[in-house]
Scaffold this active site. Structure first.
Site, PDB file in Angstrom:
ATOM      1  N   SER A 224       0.865  -1.185   0.000  1.00 59.95           N
ATOM      2  CA  SER A 224       0.000   0.000   0.000  1.00 59.95           C
ATOM      3  C   SER A 224       0.897   1.229   0.000  1.00 59.95           C
ATOM      4  O   SER A 224       2.070   1.156   0.398  1.00 59.95           O
ATOM      5  CB  SER A 224      -0.857  -0.008   1.275  1.00 59.95           C
ATOM      6  OG  SER A 224      -1.511   1.229   1.457  1.00 59.95           O
TER       7      SER A 224
ATOM      8  N   TYR B 167      -2.773  -1.250  10.305  1.00 59.09           N
ATOM      9  CA  TYR B 167      -2.629  -1.367   8.848  1.00 59.09           C
ATOM     10  C   TYR B 167      -1.290  -0.803   8.376  1.00 59.09           C
ATOM     11  O   TYR B 167      -0.562  -1.437   7.597  1.00 59.09           O
ATOM     12  CB  TYR B 167      -3.791  -0.624   8.177  1.00 59.09           C
ATOM     13  CG  TYR B 167      -3.901  -0.817   6.685  1.00 59.09           C
ATOM     14  CD1 TYR B 167      -4.584  -1.902   6.147  1.00 59.09           C
ATOM     15  CD2 TYR B 167      -3.343   0.113   5.800  1.00 59.09           C
ATOM     16  CE1 TYR B 167      -4.706  -2.066   4.773  1.00 59.09           C
ATOM     17  CE2 TYR B 167      -3.459  -0.037   4.433  1.00 59.09           C
ATOM     18  CZ  TYR B 167      -4.145  -1.126   3.921  1.00 59.09           C
ATOM     19  OH  TYR B 167      -4.252  -1.277   2.553  1.00 59.09           O
TER      20      TYR B 167
END
Ligand code: NAD
Length: 273
Positions: A155, A168
């Site tokens: 990401s 995350y």
């Protein structure tokens, strides 16, 4: 076969004869990557949660559309044994694994001081540890055969942080670290490892975090999309799953054999800030 026809097939099907696992490919980016790999000629093992009829419909549709073998493994990647088992079962069914795409992931948005401990554990287990367990299970055979492509869907949050996403961001930074280590250990054995780092891609995962972000920040859904999600993405558009799929095909192919240990942003310029 005529040499011109062979060249034509080679160009259109650069991954013909390859076997790929794509984790979390019953939805979103994973399904887009699975489609792209199948279109490029690879046999594909799908994995992820979902209604059995829907999963089977997707599996059968890929097989019919692209004329490759497509399997499905229901491994729950929160469990280290099932993550390793996904690789072992794929080898048993398809003979080997050439391309391993670690894509399965979940998200939870909350300030760190109230972040639920079980959500932290779940995100680390799926978004980080599962990639370690699948790579660990696949790595020796890839090295022995002198070919392997590990593609971790990380990401932009592997490179930069946002508030309220402690687990995350930690997991995605960890995935990038794991990717670099795999690249170094695989370098002399024809095994590459790279991390694709998407910004915002329009998928169910993004859809599901809009409500939670709106609540955490006390703003509307429209404001979350405009002022939070796409605020830092200079192109002001969500990337599409096909864009991620095309990059995965490139990384899995011959032309990418010197590309390893990298983080490749597909983020509309977000991390150029
Ligand atoms: P998604 O929710 O559409 O898909 C997630 C997939 O993971 C699904 O197939 C789901 O069934 C699977 N999964 C969930 N729990 C699982 C488990 N326990 N075992 C096995 N599979 C499981 O999400 P997405 O947006 O397509 O995200 C895919 C990846 O891309 C994730 O790693 C995510 O962090 C990353 N990513 C997404 C975006 C985005 O904007 N969508 C941006 C950057 C990175």
């Amino acid at each position: 076969m005529d040499i011109a026809v062979m060249k034509e097939l080679d160009a259109r099907l650069p991954l013909a004869g390859r076997v790929a696992i794509v984790t979390g490919s019953t939805s979103g980016i994973g399904l887009g990557i699975a489609r792209a790999l199948a279109r490029a000629g690879a046999d594909v093992v799908l994995n992820g949660l979902g209604e059995p009829e829907e999963v089977e419909a997707n599996r059968a549709a890929l097989e019919a559309e692209f004329g490759v073998r497509v399997g499905y493994d229901e491994a729950n990647l929160m469990d280290p044994r099932e993550a390793a088992g996904l690789v072992e079962q794929s080898v048993a069914t398809f003979g080997r694994v050439d391309i391993l795409v670690n894509n399965a992931g979940i998200q939870f948005v909350s300030p760190v001081d109230t972040f639920p401990v079980e959500k932290w554990d779940a995100i680390i287990a799926l978004n980080l540890s599962a990639a370690f367990h699948t790579c660990r299970a696949a790595f020796a055979a890839m090295k022995a055969r002198g070919f392997g492509r590990i593609i971790n869907v990380a990401s932009a949050h592997a490179l930069v942080a946002s508030p309220f996403k402690s687990a995350y961001v930690a997991a995605k930074h960890g995935v990038l670290g794991l990717t670099k280590v795999l690249a170094l250990e695989g370098a002399e054995h024809g095994v590459t490892a790279n991390a694709i780092c998407p910004g915002y891609v329009w998928t169910p995962l993004v859809e599901s975090q809009i409500g939670a972000t709106a609540e955490a920040r006390g703003i509307s859904r429209e404001a979350v999309i405009r002022d939070v999600l796409l605020a830092a993405q200079p192109t002001k558009r969500f990337a599409e799953v096909d864009e991620i799929g095309a990059l995965a095909v490139f990384l899995a192919g011959e032309a990418a054999k010197s590309i390893t240990g990298t983080a490749l942003p597909v983020d509309g310029g977000w991390t150029a800030h």
